[in-house]
Design an enzyme around this catalytic site. Sequence first.
Site, short mmCIF file in Angstrom:
data_model
loop_
_atom_site.label_atom_id
_atom_site.label_comp_id
_atom_site.label_asym_id
_atom_site.label_seq_id
_atom_site.Cartn_x
_atom_site.Cartn_y
_atom_site.Cartn_z
N GLU A 113 0.82 -1.20 0.00
CA GLU A 113 0.00 0.00 0.00
C GLU A 113 0.85 1.25 0.00
OE1 GLU A 113 -3.93 -1.87 2.13
OE2 GLU A 113 -2.33 -1.13 3.41
N CYS A 126 3.32 8.38 1.40
CA CYS A 126 3.81 7.37 2.36
C CYS A 126 4.03 6.07 1.59
CB CYS A 126 2.76 7.20 3.46
SG CYS A 126 3.21 5.97 4.69
N CYS A 133 6.14 -7.48 7.40
CA CYS A 133 7.19 -6.94 8.25
C CYS A 133 7.51 -7.97 9.33
CB CYS A 133 6.76 -5.63 8.90
SG CYS A 133 8.07 -4.83 9.88
N CYS A 137 5.94 -5.46 15.89
CA CYS A 137 5.53 -4.48 16.90
C CYS A 137 4.07 -4.75 17.25
CB CYS A 137 5.71 -3.05 16.37
SG CYS A 137 7.42 -2.66 15.94
N CYS A 140 0.99 -2.67 15.64
CA CYS A 140 1.03 -2.33 14.21
C CYS A 140 0.41 -3.43 13.36
CB CYS A 140 2.47 -2.09 13.78
SG CYS A 140 2.65 -1.72 12.02
N GLU A 183 10.01 -2.40 7.10
CA GLU A 183 11.08 -1.69 7.80
C GLU A 183 12.11 -1.26 6.75
OE1 GLU A 183 11.99 -0.33 10.65
OE2 GLU A 183 13.95 0.02 9.73
N SER A 216 11.74 6.26 8.32
CA SER A 216 11.32 5.91 9.67
C SER A 216 11.77 4.48 9.98
CB SER A 216 9.79 6.01 9.77
OG SER A 216 9.36 5.71 11.07
N HIS A 241 8.23 5.10 21.01
CA HIS A 241 7.02 4.56 21.62
C HIS A 241 7.12 4.18 23.09
CE1 HIS A 241 5.91 4.80 17.55
NE2 HIS A 241 6.34 3.62 17.18
N CYS A 358 -1.28 5.68 10.07
CA CYS A 358 -0.10 5.01 10.62
C CYS A 358 -0.49 3.70 11.28
CB CYS A 358 0.56 5.86 11.70
SG CYS A 358 1.05 7.47 11.17
N1 SAH Z 1 9.04 0.11 10.24
C1 SAH Z 1 9.21 1.54 10.23
C2 SAH Z 1 8.37 2.17 9.14
C3 SAH Z 1 6.88 2.10 9.38
S1 SAH Z 1 6.44 3.63 9.96
C4 SAH Z 1 8.90 2.11 11.59
O1 SAH Z 1 8.34 1.38 12.41
O2 SAH Z 1 9.26 3.24 11.87
C5 SAH Z 1 4.88 3.48 10.60
C6 SAH Z 1 4.70 4.43 11.77
O3 SAH Z 1 3.38 4.23 12.30
C7 SAH Z 1 5.68 4.12 12.88
O4 SAH Z 1 6.04 5.24 13.61
C8 SAH Z 1 4.83 3.19 13.69
O5 SAH Z 1 5.35 3.01 14.93
C9 SAH Z 1 3.49 3.89 13.65
N2 SAH Z 1 2.38 3.02 14.01
C10 SAH Z 1 2.32 1.67 13.93
N3 SAH Z 1 1.14 1.23 14.39
C11 SAH Z 1 0.43 2.31 14.76
C12 SAH Z 1 -0.87 2.50 15.30
N4 SAH Z 1 -1.68 1.46 15.53
N5 SAH Z 1 -1.28 3.75 15.56
C13 SAH Z 1 -0.48 4.82 15.30
N6 SAH Z 1 0.75 4.70 14.79
C14 SAH Z 1 1.21 3.46 14.52
#
Ligand code: SAH
Length: 370
Positions: A113, A126, A133, A137, A140, A183, A216, A241, A358
């Site tokens: 996406e 974006c 991935c 996390c 996510c 990532e 990121s 986080h 996000c």
């Molecule tokens: N893997 C990289 C790139 C993805 S960025 C990274 O983690 O930075 C995606 C962003 O959205 C990151 O800052 C991630 O932590 C955030 N994110 C992930 N899940 C989310 C959620 N449920 N609500 C808000 N932000 C979220």
Amino acid sequence: MPVKPEPIILSQNGGGHESPDGRVDLLGLPLGTLERILIGLGEKPYRGRQIAEWLYARGARDIAAMTNLPHALRSKLAEGYRVGSLREVARRETPDRRTRKVGLAIPEGGIVEAVYMATSRRYTFCLSSQHGCGFACRFCATGRMGRGRNLSAGEIVEQALRLRRELPPGVTEFNVVMMGMGEPLENYDAVMGALGHLTGAPPTGAGLPPKRITISTVGLVPQIMRLADEGHRYRLAISLHAASDELRSKLMPVNRTFPLSALIKAVEHHVQRTGRRVTFEYILIEEINDNVRDAAKLARLVAQIPCKINVIPYNPIGPGRFRRPSEERIRRFSEYLVPRVAAVTVRYSQGVDIGAACGQLAGAVEEPPR
Ligand code: SAH
């Protein structure tokens, strides 16, 4: 006679992806490779530069559009090569069309996406770097998909080139955030290849200033060091986080490999080398990391670092125990930080309603009915 692609191409920076029809994608190939391909076809190297201009400066969708190449050359080229390998299979847009989530099928199946976001001040794309991935996390949606594969440089740059076609007439400037699926620093070479085409000097590159690009990361220490040492001028965002190892390891398993002390050292190195401040992203999750004590820990952790903290109220990703805090809690958390940190922003993600915010990207968009 069909043109046989040179074997070297497929190992270049993840570019030159071979599509199901056996033709090699020109997107993502380094300029030198394009020139060698053209030399191999009995042409002068400048033809390679002309093609790069069509791909990145002019955004050609196919070889047929490259009208300053002789007709015969275009036909010969089209036997072994193509432009792009993604297919749009789904799209969701907010009613005002400011946020658009585009589902793009990768050749072997599966959807990545890319999200187009417009505000009154700027346009931001974006982009995804991987399908799936492996970092898992907890908060996510992409992390729940599990490890997939790296996208090629071509597949990454193609997302940006496709979204660029959607800019209003006359708009040429946009921002890129590598914050889609995957990532980016785990797919280092392909991401750098794609960004190199976007930031390359015109006419063979798209001419985007590096400061318009943000990478990121979950915090891959060796790659953050490499990014700094190679002299890249992209902006860096760290998905932090949590401000303690105990909590961060629970939310982000990668913290067990690269704990906060190592991460902070790498970030300091990056700030020193690039002269750019870093952004820390901090998702606020109710009762998990959102009380004022957490804010105090966070302020102490980043005290010595020129940075901005981006507070992101948690976006729901389906059933689970995480919730977005109340406005009151979000306000208290950020108000604690404001006098203590150089810059604090609260990012209300665009596109929550269409699953484009996000953390919500999981390639789960349905194919449209035929
Ligand atoms: N893997 C990289 C790139 C993805 S960025 C990274 O983690 O930075 C995606 C962003 O959205 C990151 O800052 C991630 O932590 C955030 N994110 C992930 N899940 C989310 C959620 N449920 N609500 C808000 N932000 C979220």
